[in-house]
Design an enzyme around this catalytic site. Sequence first.
Site, PDB file in Angstrom:
ATOM      1  N   ARG A 121      -4.267   0.290  -6.118  1.00 55.67           N
ATOM      2  CA  ARG A 121      -3.153  -0.095  -6.985  1.00 55.67           C
ATOM      3  C   ARG A 121      -3.736  -0.921  -8.123  1.00 55.67           C
ATOM      4  NH1 ARG A 121       0.338  -1.505 -10.022  1.00 55.67           N
ATOM      5  NH2 ARG A 121       2.524  -1.913  -9.555  1.00 55.67           N
ATOM      6  N   GLU A 129       8.353   4.597 -11.982  1.00 52.29           N
ATOM      7  CA  GLU A 129       8.166   5.433 -10.794  1.00 52.29           C
ATOM      8  C   GLU A 129       8.216   6.909 -11.142  1.00 52.29           C
ATOM      9  OE1 GLU A 129       7.842   4.824  -7.465  1.00 52.29           O
ATOM     10  OE2 GLU A 129       7.698   2.648  -7.673  1.00 52.29           O
ATOM     11  N   ARG A 168      -3.088  -1.149   0.049  1.00 54.70           N
ATOM     12  CA  ARG A 168      -3.841  -0.547  -1.060  1.00 54.70           C
ATOM     13  C   ARG A 168      -4.804  -1.584  -1.658  1.00 54.70           C
ATOM     14  NH1 ARG A 168       1.453   1.487  -4.379  1.00 54.70           N
ATOM     15  NH2 ARG A 168       1.790  -0.767  -4.279  1.00 54.70           N
TER      16      ARG A 168
END
Length: 293
Positions: A121, A129, A168
Amino acid sequence: MKNFANAFLLKNKSFSKKSFSKKIFLSVFVLFLLTASFLLVSCGASQDDTSNLTNERGKVQESSLNEAPSDSADSSADAEKKKDLQIEDAVPEGFVKAYVSEVIDGDTIVIALNGREEKVRLIGVDTPESTIRHEPYGKEASNYTKSKLLGRTIYLEKDVSERDKYGRLLRYVWLEVPQNNSESEIRNKMFNAILLLGGYAQTATFPPDVKYTDYFVKFQREAQKNRKGFWGNAVLQNSSMRETSYIGNMRSKKFHRPDCIWAKKISPSNRVNFKSRNEALSSGYVPCKVCRP
Ligand SMILES: [Zn+2]
């Protein structure tokens, strides 16, 4: 000298005729001269010898000096070669070289690292999104990241946190290793910054990973001013994505609506963006009593 040689020849020729004492004198004189000249020559020779010796020694020293540097010149040339190779191959401390095997959306990628795949990330940025929910400009941001990162080698830089709550890796993604971390390098080589400058992402600051926050805020303002990416889209200017964002103050640990007078007074380095009220609350921030977010 010539006279003397003549005398000598004369002496030889008139061997028996000259007087004995004269012969003795001449012989002694010749002997003396011969000895003297021999001494002179040998002296000179010995002097030369010593100076030769010194020269030899000098030469030896010189050549050893010459050899030493020429040796080290050779080895330093080798070292130079090795260094060049290292510059090409090795990655400076603080950076990890990785290959982008997949792009999930604008701000999330999959990398191949040491034979494993890891989700990364990007720190400090938030693209609309494009996966579960479809936000305006989400697809554009995702496609942009694909076009720039998919299948390419990148360099990852960590800030403070290793991973987010989803497991992440949290990283800055560099297209090239920066030499001095100047603003122009950040603008041109760091993909997090490139997303902001292109209007593909907005800032999302999560302490303690704030190494480049000031730059990111600056780059976002620049993108807004130049109406880059989604900032150029009038519909998006009033989209829910921006309306529902909240601004936190890292020092006071309070969060505000974006239009609150107190929100506007927060210095860029203390500014944190939250996507939702819940995100602010779960990060330990309390609502402002003035704007009551
Ligand atoms: Zn407020």
